[in-house]
Scaffold this active site. Structure first.
Site, PDB file in Angstrom:
ATOM      1  N   HIS A  79       0.825  -1.159  -0.049  1.00  0.00           N
ATOM      2  CA  HIS A  79      -0.076  -0.055   0.212  1.00  0.00           C
ATOM      3  C   HIS A  79       1.016   1.251   0.048  1.00  0.00           C
ATOM      4  CE1 HIS A  79       0.220   0.793   4.408  1.00  0.00           C
ATOM      5  NE2 HIS A  79       0.207  -0.652   4.386  1.00  0.00           N
ATOM      6  N   ASP A  81      -0.076   4.250   1.162  1.00  0.00           N
ATOM      7  CA  ASP A  81      -0.489   5.314   2.061  1.00  0.00           C
ATOM      8  C   ASP A  81       0.184   4.942   3.513  1.00  0.00           C
ATOM      9  OD1 ASP A  81      -2.005   3.022   2.249  1.00  0.00           O
ATOM     10  OD2 ASP A  81      -3.552   4.161   3.301  1.00  0.00           O
ATOM     11  N   ASP A 111       6.019   0.387   6.609  1.00  0.00           N
ATOM     12  CA  ASP A 111       4.493   0.149   6.457  1.00  0.00           C
ATOM     13  C   ASP A 111       4.052   1.307   5.854  1.00  0.00           C
ATOM     14  OD1 ASP A 111       1.868  -0.799   6.985  1.00  0.00           O
ATOM     15  OD2 ASP A 111       1.536   0.452   8.811  1.00  0.00           O
ATOM     16  N   GLU A 143      -5.198   1.628   2.239  1.00  0.00           N
ATOM     17  CA  GLU A 143      -5.154   0.705   3.203  1.00  0.00           C
ATOM     18  C   GLU A 143      -5.138   1.148   4.622  1.00  0.00           C
ATOM     19  OE1 GLU A 143      -3.392  -2.584   5.734  1.00  0.00           O
ATOM     20  OE2 GLU A 143      -2.941  -0.557   5.747  1.00  0.00           O
ATOM     21  N   GLU A 144      -4.862   2.228   5.010  1.00  0.00           N
ATOM     22  CA  GLU A 144      -4.882   2.307   6.384  1.00  0.00           C
ATOM     23  C   GLU A 144      -6.482   3.142   6.661  1.00  0.00           C
ATOM     24  OE1 GLU A 144      -2.584   1.558   8.225  1.00  0.00           O
ATOM     25  OE2 GLU A 144      -0.623   1.780   7.283  1.00  0.00           O
ATOM     26  N   GLU A 168       3.460  -6.434   3.894  1.00  0.00           N
ATOM     27  CA  GLU A 168       3.664  -5.958   5.361  1.00  0.00           C
ATOM     28  C   GLU A 168       4.719  -6.367   5.943  1.00  0.00           C
ATOM     29  OE1 GLU A 168       1.457  -3.649   6.285  1.00  0.00           O
ATOM     30  OE2 GLU A 168      -0.168  -3.615   5.129  1.00  0.00           O
ATOM     31  N   HIS A 354       3.069   2.099  12.801  1.00  0.00           N
ATOM     32  CA  HIS A 354       2.201   3.259  13.333  1.00  0.00           C
ATOM     33  C   HIS A 354       2.502   3.852  14.565  1.00  0.00           C
ATOM     34  CE1 HIS A 354      -1.722   1.188  11.279  1.00  0.00           C
ATOM     35  NE2 HIS A 354      -0.746   1.201  10.561  1.00  0.00           N
TER      36      HIS A 354
END
Ligand SMILES: [Zn+2]
Length: 381
Positions: A79, A81, A111, A143-144, A168, A354
């Site tokens: 992803h 984003d 990520d 994705e987030e 991931e 994150h």
């Protein structure tokens, strides 16, 4: 393949430099178009064909780049984003790749923008003439948040690779299953009034108490009924996130709201959760008519599993010399599985995702490139 693109670190820097935050909060949500264009340029330089897809009614884009044609092959998915960040908790500029003490810092390093830097570097070092089956790179949007990029792509593509690898950050462990996520809010409407005369008033906190008892029964039921030995927490989890209600001690509480989430294991699908919840709340909703309202929060993500017995899983287990395992977080795999058998495998640890000061430990660099090379050789050469 003749190298026409910048070095690994320079590519990495350029990817981290472009902010691609996606958020439910529209004031910080960003388009990923600049990032997609940069990625497309890099893959074009490596003679990949590029297809850019706009997610309807958004300023977000997916990119599919492909090399080679015909049946089968391998798709790598990542992803584009990242989540938002808190400036005060970052020690470095989140958009400036910073190398320090064997670590590479930046927002999205693991990520998962970094995965594209690994793919570009690996592909640029492979002999193009050896590639017989298609190599696909999918870069998804959102994705987030709602995973609309992967959802849209999987509904609208015709490609049929033999296998999909989602990069991931699994610490380079091979993941064949993960839990899902659903979240709900229940609004309970009572009556307003003075506390000195509450005899004929309905207090929403008292209804909430009844509802919570029922939900705890549901939690016990699903935890008893569903279990999967491969997960570190073998059963589905259910958590109450918040309860809010009332404004003053001398008022009857007129509105009370409860939020909760369920993280199902693969045997418990989203439809069954919906049915169980409705059944759980049926009686109490009838008792307190037009006072209890259940709604879905955010976007539900099913749990995912591909059997360890699947020949693709066995092939990759042998190739990487490791057994597959499970994780508790969600990925785009439940959507991508419509296209091909999907596994999750990528550099960096989820512990840093994150989080402020997200980093990739440099010890992942060499093994990641080896694994990617081996995968392409096995499936495409
Ligand atoms: Zn991710």
């Amino acid at each position: 393949m003749k190298k026409k693109i910048p070095s690994f670190i320079d590519i990495y820097k350029s990817l981290i430099k472009i902010p691609t935050i996606s958020s439910e909060n529209k004031t910080i949500d960003l388009s990923n178009k600049t990032f997609i264009d940069l990625l497309s340029n890099y893959f074009s330089e490596l003679n990949f064909e590029i297809e850019i897809q706009n997610i309807p009614n958004t300023n977000k884009f997916n990119m599919l780049s492909s090399f080679g044609s015909g049946q089968g092959g391998l798709l790598f998915s990542g992803h584009t984003d990242t989540v938002d960040f808190d400036e005060n908790t970052w020690k470095t500029d989140p958009f400036k790749l910073t190398q320090k003490n064997d670590k590479i810092y930046g927002l999205g390093v693991i990520d998962m923008k970094g995965f594209f830097a690994f793919l570009l570097d690996t592909i640029s070092s492979i002999n193009i003439k050896k590639i017989k089956k298609p190599v696909y790179i999918l870069a998804t949007a959102n994705e987030e948040t709602d995973m609309s990029g992967a959802r849209y792509f999987s509904e609208n593509t015709k490609i049929k690779p033999d296998c999909i690898i989602v990069g991931e950050p699994t610490s380079l462990k091979l993941i064949n299953a993960h839990k899902g996520h659903v979240s709900y809010k229940i609004d309970i409407f009572g009556d307003a009034g003075h506390s000195s005369d509450s005899s004929n008033k309905m207090n929403s906190i008292e209804i909430a108490y009844e509802i919570i008892k029922q939900l705890i029964n549901l939690k016990k039921y699903i935890q008893k009924k569903y279990s999967h030995k491969d997960f570190s927490i073998a059963h589905p989890t259910m958590n109450f996130g918040s309860i809010q209600g009332g404004s003053a001690i001398n008022r009857v509480c007129s509105l009370c709201s409860i939020t909760f989430e369920i993280r199902p294991i693969p045997q418990l699908n989203l439809n069954t959760i919906e049915i169980l919840l409705k059944k759980t709340l049926k009686q109490i909703k009838e008792k307190f008519e037009n006072r209890i309202f259940l709604k879905n929060l955010f976007f539900s993500i099913p749990a995912y599993e591909i059997s360890k017995k699947h020949n693709i899983v066995k092939t990759i287990e042998n190739l990487c010399n490791m057994n597959s395992s499970t994780v508790n977080y969600c990925t785009e795999a439940p959507f991508l599985k419509k296209i091909a058998p999907t596994l999750i495998l990528g550099p960096g640890s989820i512990d840093q995702a994150h989080h402020p000061n997200e980093y990739l430990h440099c010890s992942f660099i060499k093994p990641t490139k080896n694994i990617l090379t081996n995968l392409i050789t096995k499936f495409c050469c």
